[in-house]
Design a protein around this motif. Sequence first.
Motif, PDB file in Angstrom:
ATOM      1  N   ALA A   1      69.021 -34.356 -42.941  1.00  0.00           N
ATOM      2  CA  ALA A   1      68.232 -34.844 -44.045  1.00  0.00           C
ATOM      3  C   ALA A   1      67.397 -36.145 -43.453  1.00  0.00           C
ATOM      4  O   ALA A   1      67.835 -36.730 -42.776  1.00  0.00           O
ATOM      5  CB  ALA A   1      69.043 -35.242 -45.109  1.00  0.00           C
ATOM      6  N   SER A   2      66.262 -36.197 -44.173  1.00  0.00           N
ATOM      7  CA  SER A   2      65.525 -37.409 -43.876  1.00  0.00           C
ATOM      8  C   SER A   2      65.865 -38.668 -44.318  1.00  0.00           C
ATOM      9  O   SER A   2      66.720 -38.518 -45.502  1.00  0.00           O
ATOM     10  CB  SER A   2      64.026 -37.127 -44.366  1.00  0.00           C
ATOM     11  OG  SER A   2      63.371 -35.825 -43.807  1.00  0.00           O
ATOM     12  N   HIS A   3      65.723 -39.722 -43.952  1.00  0.00           N
ATOM     13  CA  HIS A   3      66.117 -41.049 -44.452  1.00  0.00           C
ATOM     14  C   HIS A   3      64.929 -41.501 -45.272  1.00  0.00           C
ATOM     15  O   HIS A   3      63.875 -41.688 -45.018  1.00  0.00           O
ATOM     16  CB  HIS A   3      66.112 -41.942 -43.168  1.00  0.00           C
ATOM     17  CG  HIS A   3      67.364 -41.541 -42.403  1.00  0.00           C
ATOM     18  ND1 HIS A   3      67.014 -40.613 -41.060  1.00  0.00           N
ATOM     19  CD2 HIS A   3      68.830 -41.797 -42.335  1.00  0.00           C
ATOM     20  CE1 HIS A   3      68.401 -40.416 -40.536  1.00  0.00           C
ATOM     21  NE2 HIS A   3      69.242 -41.116 -41.246  1.00  0.00           N
ATOM     22  N   PRO A   4      65.564 -42.263 -46.248  1.00  0.00           N
ATOM     23  CA  PRO A   4      64.483 -42.689 -47.176  1.00  0.00           C
ATOM     24  C   PRO A   4      63.825 -43.865 -46.682  1.00  0.00           C
ATOM     25  O   PRO A   4      62.426 -43.963 -47.073  1.00  0.00           O
ATOM     26  CB  PRO A   4      65.520 -43.296 -48.360  1.00  0.00           C
ATOM     27  CG  PRO A   4      66.756 -42.476 -48.065  1.00  0.00           C
ATOM     28  CD  PRO A   4      66.744 -42.163 -46.755  1.00  0.00           C
ATOM     29  N   ASP A   5      64.423 -44.696 -45.860  1.00  0.00           N
ATOM     30  CA  ASP A   5      63.433 -45.640 -45.114  1.00  0.00           C
ATOM     31  C   ASP A   5      62.140 -45.014 -44.125  1.00  0.00           C
ATOM     32  O   ASP A   5      61.122 -45.433 -44.278  1.00  0.00           O
ATOM     33  CB  ASP A   5      64.221 -46.366 -44.103  1.00  0.00           C
ATOM     34  CG  ASP A   5      65.371 -47.383 -44.617  1.00  0.00           C
ATOM     35  OD1 ASP A   5      65.155 -47.818 -45.864  1.00  0.00           O
ATOM     36  OD2 ASP A   5      66.029 -47.810 -43.960  1.00  0.00           O
ATOM     37  N   PHE A   6      62.555 -43.906 -43.690  1.00  0.00           N
ATOM     38  CA  PHE A   6      61.274 -43.101 -42.955  1.00  0.00           C
ATOM     39  C   PHE A   6      60.288 -42.787 -43.862  1.00  0.00           C
ATOM     40  O   PHE A   6      58.846 -42.895 -43.830  1.00  0.00           O
ATOM     41  CB  PHE A   6      61.760 -42.049 -42.383  1.00  0.00           C
ATOM     42  CG  PHE A   6      60.812 -41.425 -41.448  1.00  0.00           C
ATOM     43  CD1 PHE A   6      59.992 -41.689 -40.271  1.00  0.00           C
ATOM     44  CD2 PHE A   6      60.062 -40.074 -41.943  1.00  0.00           C
ATOM     45  CE1 PHE A   6      59.020 -41.133 -39.614  1.00  0.00           C
ATOM     46  CE2 PHE A   6      59.018 -39.442 -41.387  1.00  0.00           C
ATOM     47  CZ  PHE A   6      58.822 -40.144 -40.322  1.00  0.00           C
ATOM     48  N   VAL A   7      60.728 -42.177 -45.166  1.00  0.00           N
ATOM     49  CA  VAL A   7      59.869 -41.664 -46.147  1.00  0.00           C
ATOM     50  C   VAL A   7      59.110 -42.944 -46.711  1.00  0.00           C
ATOM     51  O   VAL A   7      57.978 -42.902 -46.838  1.00  0.00           O
ATOM     52  CB  VAL A   7      60.781 -41.184 -47.408  1.00  0.00           C
ATOM     53  CG1 VAL A   7      59.617 -40.741 -48.480  1.00  0.00           C
ATOM     54  CG2 VAL A   7      61.044 -39.835 -46.827  1.00  0.00           C
TER      55      VAL A   7
ATOM     56  N   TYR B   1      61.968 -34.274 -48.462  1.00  0.00           N
ATOM     57  CA  TYR B   1      60.942 -34.905 -49.409  1.00  0.00           C
ATOM     58  C   TYR B   1      59.658 -34.314 -49.464  1.00  0.00           C
ATOM     59  O   TYR B   1      59.047 -33.622 -48.324  1.00  0.00           O
ATOM     60  CB  TYR B   1      60.796 -36.510 -48.973  1.00  0.00           C
ATOM     61  CG  TYR B   1      61.856 -37.065 -49.124  1.00  0.00           C
ATOM     62  CD1 TYR B   1      62.144 -37.941 -50.208  1.00  0.00           C
ATOM     63  CD2 TYR B   1      62.913 -37.263 -48.284  1.00  0.00           C
ATOM     64  CE1 TYR B   1      63.268 -38.888 -50.508  1.00  0.00           C
ATOM     65  CE2 TYR B   1      63.909 -38.235 -48.274  1.00  0.00           C
ATOM     66  CZ  TYR B   1      64.365 -38.788 -49.609  1.00  0.00           C
ATOM     67  OH  TYR B   1      65.470 -39.399 -49.738  1.00  0.00           O
ATOM     68  N   GLY B   2      59.010 -34.118 -50.700  1.00  0.00           N
ATOM     69  CA  GLY B   2      57.744 -33.662 -50.768  1.00  0.00           C
ATOM     70  C   GLY B   2      56.628 -34.514 -51.068  1.00  0.00           C
ATOM     71  O   GLY B   2      57.369 -35.958 -51.793  1.00  0.00           O
TER      72      GLY B   2
END
Length: 107
Positions: free
Chosen positions: A2-8, A30-31
Motif C-alpha cells: 500500500a502507498s504511504h500517506p506521507d508520499f500522498v 489513493y485516488g
Amino acid sequence: MASHPDFVDYVAEQLRQAGTIRSRKMFGEYGLYCDDVFFAVICDDQLFVKVTPAGEAVFPDLPKAPPYEGARDYIWVEDVDDRDTMTALTRITCLALQEQQPKKRRK
C-alpha cells in the motif's frame, strides 16, 4: 504494498499550483482529484495520471503503465520532484477530462 500517506501528501503538495488537490483512500491505495475531477491514482507510492489525447500530445515521452493488475495504462510520472511537469500534466489532463464529461440537462 500500500502507498504511504506521507508520499500522498508530498504529491498533493507538489501539485498545489494545479488547483485544489485532494486524495481519497481507495482499496488501500489513493485516488487524486483536482478541483473535484478524478485524474490520477497513487499505487505502491507511484503516481499514475489518466491518459488523454491532450496529455499524450504535450508529453509524448512520458511512460505509460497500468497502476495495478488488470488496469488500463496511465501516464506513469516517475519524477514526482518535477513540479512543473506534474502541474502542467495535471492541468491539461483535468481540462480534457472536464470537456469529456457529458453536460447535465436542465429540466
